[in-house]
Design a protein around this motif. Structure first.
Motif, PDB file in Angstrom:
ATOM      1  N   TYR A  79       0.584  -1.216  -0.286  1.00  0.00           N
ATOM      2  CA  TYR A  79       0.263  -0.232  -0.123  1.00  0.00           C
ATOM      3  C   TYR A  79       0.806   1.201   0.133  1.00  0.00           C
ATOM      4  O   TYR A  79       2.047   0.622   0.875  1.00  0.00           O
ATOM      5  CB  TYR A  79      -0.829   0.338   0.918  1.00  0.00           C
ATOM      6  CG  TYR A  79      -1.924  -0.519   0.966  1.00  0.00           C
ATOM      7  CD1 TYR A  79      -3.788   0.040   1.420  1.00  0.00           C
ATOM      8  CD2 TYR A  79      -2.148  -1.992   0.728  1.00  0.00           C
ATOM      9  CE1 TYR A  79      -4.470  -0.982   0.634  1.00  0.00           C
ATOM     10  CE2 TYR A  79      -3.508  -2.914   0.906  1.00  0.00           C
ATOM     11  CZ  TYR A  79      -4.444  -2.746   1.020  1.00  0.00           C
ATOM     12  OH  TYR A  79      -5.832  -3.162   0.693  1.00  0.00           O
ATOM     13  N   SER A  80       0.057   2.120  -0.854  1.00  0.00           N
ATOM     14  CA  SER A  80       0.773   3.814  -0.689  1.00  0.00           C
ATOM     15  C   SER A  80       0.549   4.702   0.173  1.00  0.00           C
ATOM     16  O   SER A  80      -0.965   4.251   0.497  1.00  0.00           O
ATOM     17  CB  SER A  80       1.479   4.104  -1.947  1.00  0.00           C
ATOM     18  OG  SER A  80       0.321   4.693  -2.236  1.00  0.00           O
ATOM     19  N   LEU A  81       1.113   5.280   0.745  1.00  0.00           N
ATOM     20  CA  LEU A  81       0.022   6.094   2.233  1.00  0.00           C
ATOM     21  C   LEU A  81       0.743   8.034   1.459  1.00  0.00           C
ATOM     22  O   LEU A  81       2.140   8.339   1.271  1.00  0.00           O
ATOM     23  CB  LEU A  81       0.356   6.548   3.602  1.00  0.00           C
ATOM     24  CG  LEU A  81       0.043   4.815   3.789  1.00  0.00           C
ATOM     25  CD1 LEU A  81       0.473   5.013   5.703  1.00  0.00           C
ATOM     26  CD2 LEU A  81      -1.400   4.695   3.660  1.00  0.00           C
ATOM     27  N   ASN A  91       6.034   3.783   0.947  1.00  0.00           N
ATOM     28  CA  ASN A  91       4.603   3.067   0.886  1.00  0.00           C
ATOM     29  C   ASN A  91       5.849   1.995   1.741  1.00  0.00           C
ATOM     30  O   ASN A  91       6.130   1.356   2.228  1.00  0.00           O
ATOM     31  CB  ASN A  91       6.069   1.989  -0.664  1.00  0.00           C
ATOM     32  CG  ASN A  91       5.480   3.115  -1.782  1.00  0.00           C
ATOM     33  OD1 ASN A  91       4.449   3.292  -2.508  1.00  0.00           O
ATOM     34  ND2 ASN A  91       6.791   3.038  -2.738  1.00  0.00           N
ATOM     35  N   ILE A  92       3.904   0.731   2.054  1.00  0.00           N
ATOM     36  CA  ILE A  92       4.786  -0.021   3.476  1.00  0.00           C
ATOM     37  C   ILE A  92       4.347  -1.645   3.231  1.00  0.00           C
ATOM     38  O   ILE A  92       3.109  -1.324   1.862  1.00  0.00           O
ATOM     39  CB  ILE A  92       3.442   0.394   4.747  1.00  0.00           C
ATOM     40  CG1 ILE A  92       1.975   0.497   3.901  1.00  0.00           C
ATOM     41  CG2 ILE A  92       4.212   1.040   5.104  1.00  0.00           C
ATOM     42  CD1 ILE A  92       1.466   1.301   5.080  1.00  0.00           C
ATOM     43  N   LEU A  93       4.453  -2.559   2.529  1.00  0.00           N
ATOM     44  CA  LEU A  93       4.379  -3.805   2.998  1.00  0.00           C
ATOM     45  C   LEU A  93       3.140  -4.929   3.679  1.00  0.00           C
ATOM     46  O   LEU A  93       4.006  -4.980   5.124  1.00  0.00           O
ATOM     47  CB  LEU A  93       5.973  -4.787   2.750  1.00  0.00           C
ATOM     48  CG  LEU A  93       5.223  -6.324   1.932  1.00  0.00           C
ATOM     49  CD1 LEU A  93       6.466  -6.037   0.941  1.00  0.00           C
ATOM     50  CD2 LEU A  93       4.936  -7.424   2.501  1.00  0.00           C
ATOM     51  N   LEU A  94       2.237  -4.463   4.004  1.00  0.00           N
ATOM     52  CA  LEU A  94       1.647  -5.162   5.028  1.00  0.00           C
ATOM     53  C   LEU A  94       1.169  -6.717   4.264  1.00  0.00           C
ATOM     54  O   LEU A  94       1.273  -7.578   3.487  1.00  0.00           O
ATOM     55  CB  LEU A  94      -0.254  -4.447   4.693  1.00  0.00           C
ATOM     56  CG  LEU A  94      -0.534  -3.399   4.236  1.00  0.00           C
ATOM     57  CD1 LEU A  94      -1.883  -3.121   4.591  1.00  0.00           C
ATOM     58  CD2 LEU A  94       0.444  -2.440   5.692  1.00  0.00           C
ATOM     59  N   ASP A  95       1.740  -7.729   5.705  1.00  0.00           N
ATOM     60  CA  ASP A  95       1.989  -8.906   5.618  1.00  0.00           C
ATOM     61  C   ASP A  95       0.793  -9.282   7.262  1.00  0.00           C
ATOM     62  O   ASP A  95       0.837 -10.564   8.202  1.00  0.00           O
ATOM     63  CB  ASP A  95       2.792  -9.527   6.030  1.00  0.00           C
ATOM     64  CG  ASP A  95       3.979  -8.484   7.095  1.00  0.00           C
ATOM     65  OD1 ASP A  95       2.881  -8.254   8.144  1.00  0.00           O
ATOM     66  OD2 ASP A  95       4.683  -9.236   7.402  1.00  0.00           O
ATOM     67  N   GLY A  96      -0.546  -8.727   7.893  1.00  0.00           N
ATOM     68  CA  GLY A  96      -0.752  -9.426   9.055  1.00  0.00           C
ATOM     69  C   GLY A  96      -0.867  -9.134  10.331  1.00  0.00           C
ATOM     70  O   GLY A  96      -1.722  -8.952  11.123  1.00  0.00           O
ATOM     71  N   VAL A 101       3.634   3.634  10.334  1.00  0.00           N
ATOM     72  CA  VAL A 101       3.840   4.926   9.893  1.00  0.00           C
ATOM     73  C   VAL A 101       3.958   6.455  10.799  1.00  0.00           C
ATOM     74  O   VAL A 101       2.829   7.164  11.653  1.00  0.00           O
ATOM     75  CB  VAL A 101       2.547   5.583   8.533  1.00  0.00           C
ATOM     76  CG1 VAL A 101       3.647   6.082   7.810  1.00  0.00           C
ATOM     77  CG2 VAL A 101       2.794   3.975   7.686  1.00  0.00           C
ATOM     78  N   ALA A 102       4.857   7.260  10.487  1.00  0.00           N
ATOM     79  CA  ALA A 102       5.521   7.838  11.907  1.00  0.00           C
ATOM     80  C   ALA A 102       5.542   9.748  10.640  1.00  0.00           C
ATOM     81  O   ALA A 102       6.045   9.488   9.844  1.00  0.00           O
ATOM     82  CB  ALA A 102       6.317   8.315  12.741  1.00  0.00           C
ATOM     83  N   PHE A 103       4.153  10.715  10.570  1.00  0.00           N
ATOM     84  CA  PHE A 103       4.609  11.618   9.499  1.00  0.00           C
ATOM     85  C   PHE A 103       6.075  12.552  10.552  1.00  0.00           C
ATOM     86  O   PHE A 103       4.671  13.213  10.866  1.00  0.00           O
ATOM     87  CB  PHE A 103       3.515  11.813   8.562  1.00  0.00           C
ATOM     88  CG  PHE A 103       3.347  11.196   7.891  1.00  0.00           C
ATOM     89  CD1 PHE A 103       4.252  10.751   6.243  1.00  0.00           C
ATOM     90  CD2 PHE A 103       1.549  10.493   7.884  1.00  0.00           C
ATOM     91  CE1 PHE A 103       3.253   9.956   5.789  1.00  0.00           C
ATOM     92  CE2 PHE A 103       1.738   9.681   7.218  1.00  0.00           C
ATOM     93  CZ  PHE A 103       2.284   9.063   5.876  1.00  0.00           C
TER      94      PHE A 103
END
Length: 361
Positions: A79-81, A91-96, A101-103
């Motif tokens: 996913y991307s935020l 981009n982040i890889l989600l695996d369950g 994510v800290a902006f």
């Protein structure tokens, strides 16, 4: 204050019930915990699924404090935020599991599962090289002196090649997981034909990575569509620097092989190639390999000036109507420089020829 929002993604291929998909990607829930600095308060966050296919998922406004998203999807997935103003993206890889994510004011920090951290480590390893590459690129763009641009181009090539090799190595080592599939797909636009020939078969039989294989194979097909190797070299008659009409047939009659080099005065890699080939020309000529350079310059004066500056000793011809002419179309010239090695029978036996190839021949 913590805000929790659940997002359910109904993926088309979940219902296909393919064995490989069931083993590698299963429906599950991933949590994204978002923390934003005060300057991001009330800014719009856009969420995309990037892999296996790119599509808009949702938008929301960041609030002060933590926000938590529950992503129900076939996992792993990427996913991307994205925040447009002030700009921030990751981009982040989600695996369950849970991904944080800290902006922050100056950077975006991500921590997550095993595959996410593997990607993070890879990015950290490449960061110095990519920074150097970007710096050289900026210098190259600003530089107006061709001699200095040639030096910068050589330096840039070395660094860029190191980055590409490291990316390729990472994908090869991770071709059985989402980190490798995502890396392969996200850089599909940048892989060379040689790299695509290595990568495409790695994902061909992995049904869960079908999207990656399709994109890599489509890019490889695009490369193959403009390949001229094995085809008859299109005939041409072009004008030399001396104003004489020269045909390909007349050159082939006198030589065992002809190297057709397509270039332009404004193309720095072309100028580098000229200077690499010039010292080798006499020896290769003795072995029966003739050179002919065909410029796609629109300005004949710039063409002639570059020939003199690079001290090119072999035949120079000027293409008709530059890149829009019949010659460029017939040879399907997409990039510069482009080289074609033609045998005495008029067949193109190799494209993208290196000096080492000529010496072996």
């Amino acid at each position: 204050m913590k805000i929790i929002k659940k997002i359910s993604i109904a993926m088309l291929f979940i219902s296909m019930a393919l064995p490989a998909l069931a083993q590698e990607r299963k429906q599950g829930v991933s949590k994204i915990r978002i923390t934003a600095a005060s300057k991001f308060n009330n800014t719009k966050l856009t969420i995309y699924q990037e892999w296996p296919v790119r599509k808009l998922i949702d938008t929301l406004h960041l609030k002060e404090g933590d926000q938590e998203l529950h992503i129900i999807d076939s996992l792993p997935a990427v996913y991307s935020l994205n925040i447009r103003k002030p700009y921030a993206s990751t981009n982040i890889l989600l695996d369950g599991g849970t991904t944080s994510v800290a902006f922050n004011d100056g950077e975006t920090k991500v921590s997550g599962g095993k595959l996410e951290m593997k990607l993070q480590q890879h990015r950290a390893t490449l960061a110095p090289l990519e920074k150097e590459w970007q710096g050289l690129g900026n210098q190259y763009i600003k530089e107006t002196d061709m001699e200095k641009k040639i030096i910068l181009e050589k330096k840039t090539y070395i660094v860029a090649n190191s980055v590409s090799k490291e990316r390729l190595r990472f994908v090869q080592e991770n071709s059985t997981n989402t980190a490798g599939a995502w890396m392969a797909q996200s850089y599909a636009y940048a892989w060379t034909a040689e790299a695509l020939k290595i990568l495409s078969p790695l994902f061909q039989k992995q049904q869960w990575a079908k999207a990656t294989y399709q994109q890599l194979s489509a890019k490889l097909e695009a490369f193959n569509a403009v390949q001229m190797t094995g085809k008859k070299a299109p005939e041409f008659t072009l004008t030399s620097m001396q104003g004489i009409s020269v045909s390909l047939d007349s050159i082939l009659k006198k030589n065992e092989y002809v190297l057709i080099d397509v270039w332009a005065s404004w193309c720095t890699p072309c100028r580098v190639t000229n200077r690499k080939l010039a010292p080798e020309y006499a020896e290769l000529k003795k072995k029966g390999i003739e050179f002919v350079s065909i410029s796609v310059d629109e300005d004949p004066a710039a063409w002639k000036k570059a020939v003199l500056a690079d001290k090119i000793p072999w035949m120079q011809l000027l293409s008709d109507k530059a890149m829009k002419g019949n010659f460029a179309a017939a040879y399907q010239v997409q990039t510069l420089p482009s080289t074609f090695l033609v045998n005495k029978q008029g067949v193109i036996i190799k494209q993208h020829v290196e000096i080492a190839d000529l010496k072996k021949l």
